[in-house]
Design an enzyme around this catalytic site. Structure first.
Site, PDB file in Angstrom:
ATOM      1  N   GLU A 221       0.798  -1.219   0.000  1.00 37.57           N
ATOM      2  CA  GLU A 221       0.000   0.000   0.000  1.00 37.57           C
ATOM      3  C   GLU A 221       0.838   1.280   0.000  1.00 37.57           C
ATOM      4  O   GLU A 221       0.828   2.065   0.963  1.00 37.57           O
ATOM      5  CB  GLU A 221      -0.988  -0.006   1.179  1.00 37.57           C
ATOM      6  CG  GLU A 221      -1.909  -1.234   1.122  1.00 37.57           C
ATOM      7  CD  GLU A 221      -3.056  -1.202   2.123  1.00 37.57           C
ATOM      8  OE1 GLU A 221      -2.993  -0.448   3.097  1.00 37.57           O
ATOM      9  OE2 GLU A 221      -4.039  -1.941   1.909  1.00 37.57           O
TER      10      GLU A 221
ATOM     11  N   GLU B 165      -5.157  -8.489  -0.311  1.00 37.36           N
ATOM     12  CA  GLU B 165      -6.017  -8.171   0.845  1.00 37.36           C
ATOM     13  C   GLU B 165      -7.430  -7.884   0.365  1.00 37.36           C
ATOM     14  O   GLU B 165      -7.622  -7.119  -0.580  1.00 37.36           O
ATOM     15  CB  GLU B 165      -5.558  -6.917   1.611  1.00 37.36           C
ATOM     16  CG  GLU B 165      -4.263  -7.060   2.347  1.00 37.36           C
ATOM     17  CD  GLU B 165      -3.871  -5.791   3.110  1.00 37.36           C
ATOM     18  OE1 GLU B 165      -4.749  -4.964   3.438  1.00 37.36           O
ATOM     19  OE2 GLU B 165      -2.666  -5.628   3.351  1.00 37.36           O
TER      20      GLU B 165
HETATM   21  C1  JSK Z   1      -6.370  -1.694   6.174  1.00 33.87           C
HETATM   22  C2  JSK Z   1      -7.140   3.603   3.485  1.00 33.87           C
HETATM   23  C3  JSK Z   1      -3.209  -2.947   5.166  1.00 33.87           C
HETATM   24  C4  JSK Z   1      -3.390  -3.817   6.353  1.00 33.87           C
HETATM   25  C5  JSK Z   1      -4.742  -3.459   6.882  1.00 33.87           C
HETATM   26  C6  JSK Z   1      -7.251   3.799   5.869  1.00 33.87           C
HETATM   27  C7  JSK Z   1      -7.015   3.034   4.738  1.00 33.87           C
HETATM   28  C8  JSK Z   1      -6.682   1.631   4.815  1.00 33.87           C
HETATM   29  C9  JSK Z   1      -6.685   0.787   5.892  1.00 33.87           C
HETATM   30  C10 JSK Z   1      -7.501   4.913   3.371  1.00 33.87           C
HETATM   31  C11 JSK Z   1      -7.745   5.690   4.483  1.00 33.87           C
HETATM   32  C12 JSK Z   1      -7.615   5.125   5.747  1.00 33.87           C
HETATM   33  C13 JSK Z   1      -9.080   7.634   4.830  1.00 33.87           C
HETATM   34  C14 JSK Z   1      -9.217   8.987   4.164  1.00 33.87           C
HETATM   35  C15 JSK Z   1      -9.311   9.983   1.997  1.00 33.87           C
HETATM   36  C16 JSK Z   1      -8.722   9.750   0.644  1.00 33.87           C
HETATM   37  C17 JSK Z   1      -5.013  -2.196   6.126  1.00 33.87           C
HETATM   38  N1  JSK Z   1      -4.507  -2.514   4.827  1.00 33.87           N
HETATM   39  N2  JSK Z   1      -6.392  -0.448   5.434  1.00 33.87           N
HETATM   40  N3  JSK Z   1      -6.191  -0.349   4.144  1.00 33.87           N
HETATM   41  N4  JSK Z   1      -6.361   0.910   3.770  1.00 33.87           N
HETATM   42  N5  JSK Z   1      -9.091  10.756  -0.317  1.00 33.87           N
HETATM   43  N6  JSK Z   1      -8.407  11.838  -0.565  1.00 33.87           N
HETATM   44  N7  JSK Z   1      -8.485  12.506  -1.558  1.00 33.87           N
HETATM   45  O1  JSK Z   1      -4.702  -3.264   8.244  1.00 33.87           O
HETATM   46  O2  JSK Z   1      -2.350  -3.576   7.236  1.00 33.87           O
HETATM   47  O3  JSK Z   1      -8.021   6.995   4.275  1.00 33.87           O
HETATM   48  O4  JSK Z   1      -9.011   8.869   2.791  1.00 33.87           O
END
Ligand code: JSK
Length: 447
Positions: free
Chosen positions: A166, A353
């Protein structure tokens, strides 16, 4: 009722990450990572939680492998804690760190489970952060050196390697939004870091080829899907920008050797100047063996002037939401996969995932997480449709095997198919575990 059936050679698995499950944060010579620092800083993590103990998998991995054997998975995706191997990021190797992963990998292989190793799942050595972290190009060299050490140490045992998990989270979520370690809120910094991450990825793939390591290597970007609310061009363009923030920004350099120009222009408008050195794009543009895709959620959205980074807002469609408040949007999973297949060719894909947060608790020894099973059925149905549409799906790994430390959410958000009692460390297989086990055995399910 329909039968959803999967190819016989598709691999099934489950995923975790070092800081989220291992605990033993100060044991056997492990150095500190940015997540130790961040989680111990008041106000950064819900409940003041940290990964000091987590699921204690550093000590309980044999029990966890027994759970995997019962589940019948082909593949287990885990990550290596860089500061267990190099407590200072570079220099001295910690043999006890290597020994832990050798034991883990050996026992997986003895159990007939293929290890899939993520080299970087966010626990950057604090010593490197002290020198600027991913903003400092020396971190790129330190990463390639760490990766080379791992390749040489585990060649012949680990056949599936993922450089970065990620990269959007590592760069933008952690250095622009500020929600994850190290917690900065600087768009220029975050964007430059996204570039350094890609260079680190590419140089690592190059090293892997040079060393002629048997096996496959790729990276695992997180994806989401915004569907335009209307056919108005401004809605389509707004969604395109947000989708590209996760997809094209990271995948175009890898697969095409260039950044998407409309995104470069947009970032420029926001004051960002990417500093790209000679040879960087060539280094990033290495063929990879597979693409890892992480997908959880998506939304419908429309253009809104001056809203956020990319001028859009969500439209509430009334979709069901998981306990972390993310809409259940399996159609977005299908869209992401077919979009990537159309844009980058028929690249082999592992779903590294996919899963959901539901906080169901055990009652009389049973966890009735019917909503998680439903989520899995919906997303596996979308996956099956993508296979029918020609997407080259090699495997599916659910997040997560265990409830674990969900980063800024601490232990308040449970993604596991196995419940973890953080006081006793007792593991309880949830109803979704038994459903997944049956599905893996059959390679079909009824829906
Ligand atoms: C879970 C994505 C890896 C593994 C899991 C959290 C995540 C997230 C969490 C985006 C996010 C917050 C919020 C605001 C605005 C974006 C984990 N994956 N996980 N994956 N992704 N827009 N802006 N323009 O625990 O360790 O953002 O986003």
């Amino acid at each position: 009722m329909a039968i959803i059936q999967f190819p016989k050679d598709m691999k099934w698995g489950s995923a975790t990450a070092s800081y989220q499950i291992e605990g033993a944060a100060f044991k056997d010579g492990r150095g500190l990572s940015i997540w130790d620092t961040f989680s111990h800083t008041p106000g950064k993590v819900v409940g003041g939680d940290n990964g000091d103990v987590a699921c204690d998998s550093y000590h309980r991995y044999e029990e966890d492998i027994e759970i995997m054997k019962d589940l019948g998975i082909d593949m287990y995706r885990f990550s290596v804690s860089w500061p267990r191997i190099f407590p200072n990021g570079t220099g001295e190797i910690n043999p006890k760190g290597l020994a832990y992963y050798h034991d883990l990998v050996d026992k997986l292989i003895e159990s007939g489970i293929e290890p899939m190793c993520t080299l970087y799942h966010w626990d950057l050595p604090q010593a490197l952060q002290d020198e600027g972290g991913w903003d400092n190009r020396e971190t790129i060299d330190a990463f390639v050196n760490y990766a080379e050490t791992m390749f040489n140490e585990f060649k012949g045992k680990i056949k599936y390697w993922i450089t970065l998990n990620e990269p959007w989270c590592i760069s933008f979520l952690s250095n622009y939004i500020g929600a994850h370690a190290p917690g900065y809120t600087d768009l220029q910094l975050a964007t430059q870091i996204s570039h350094h991450l890609l260079v680190a990825h590419g140089k690592t793939v190059k090293k892997f080829r040079e060393l002629d390591i048997e096996g496959e290597i790729g990276f695992a970007p997180n994806t989401t899907w915004l569907e335009p609310y209307s056919n108005k061009q401004e809605d389509i363009d707004a969604c395109r920008r947000e989708n590209a923030y996760f997809i094209e920004w990271f995948m175009d350099p890898v697969f095409k050797g260039e950044y998407p120009q409309f995104m470069v222009d947009w970032f420029k408008k926001k004051g960002v100047e990417l500093n790209i050195e000679d040879g960087d794009l060539e280094a990033i543009h290495q063929p990879i063996d597979f693409l890892g895709i992480n997908y959880y959620t998506g939304h419908v959205a429309r253009y809104k002037e001056d809203e956020g980074l990319f001028d859009w807002e969500y439209v509430e469609m009334g979709y069901e939401r998981t306990d972390i408040d993310w809409p259940v949007y399996p159609e977005g999973f299908y869209k992401v996969l077919t979009y990537i297949n159309d844009r980058y060719g028929n690249v082999p894909i592992y779903i590294t995932e996919n899963g959901s947060c539901y906080n169901d608790e055990p009652v009389d020894g049973r966890v009735k997480d019917a909503a998680r099973t439903k989520y899995l059925k919906q997303h596996l149905t979308a996956l099956s449709r993508s296979i029918d549409a020609g997407v080259n799906i090699k495997g599916y790994l659910t997040w997560s095997l265990l409830d674990n430390f969900e980063w800024a959410e601490g232990y308040s958000k449970r993604f596991g198919i196995v419940y973890v009692d953080y006081i006793t460390q007792k593991r309880t297989k949830k109803d979704s575990f038994y459903w997944y086990k049956q599905t893996i055995a059959n390679k079909w399910f009824e829906f």
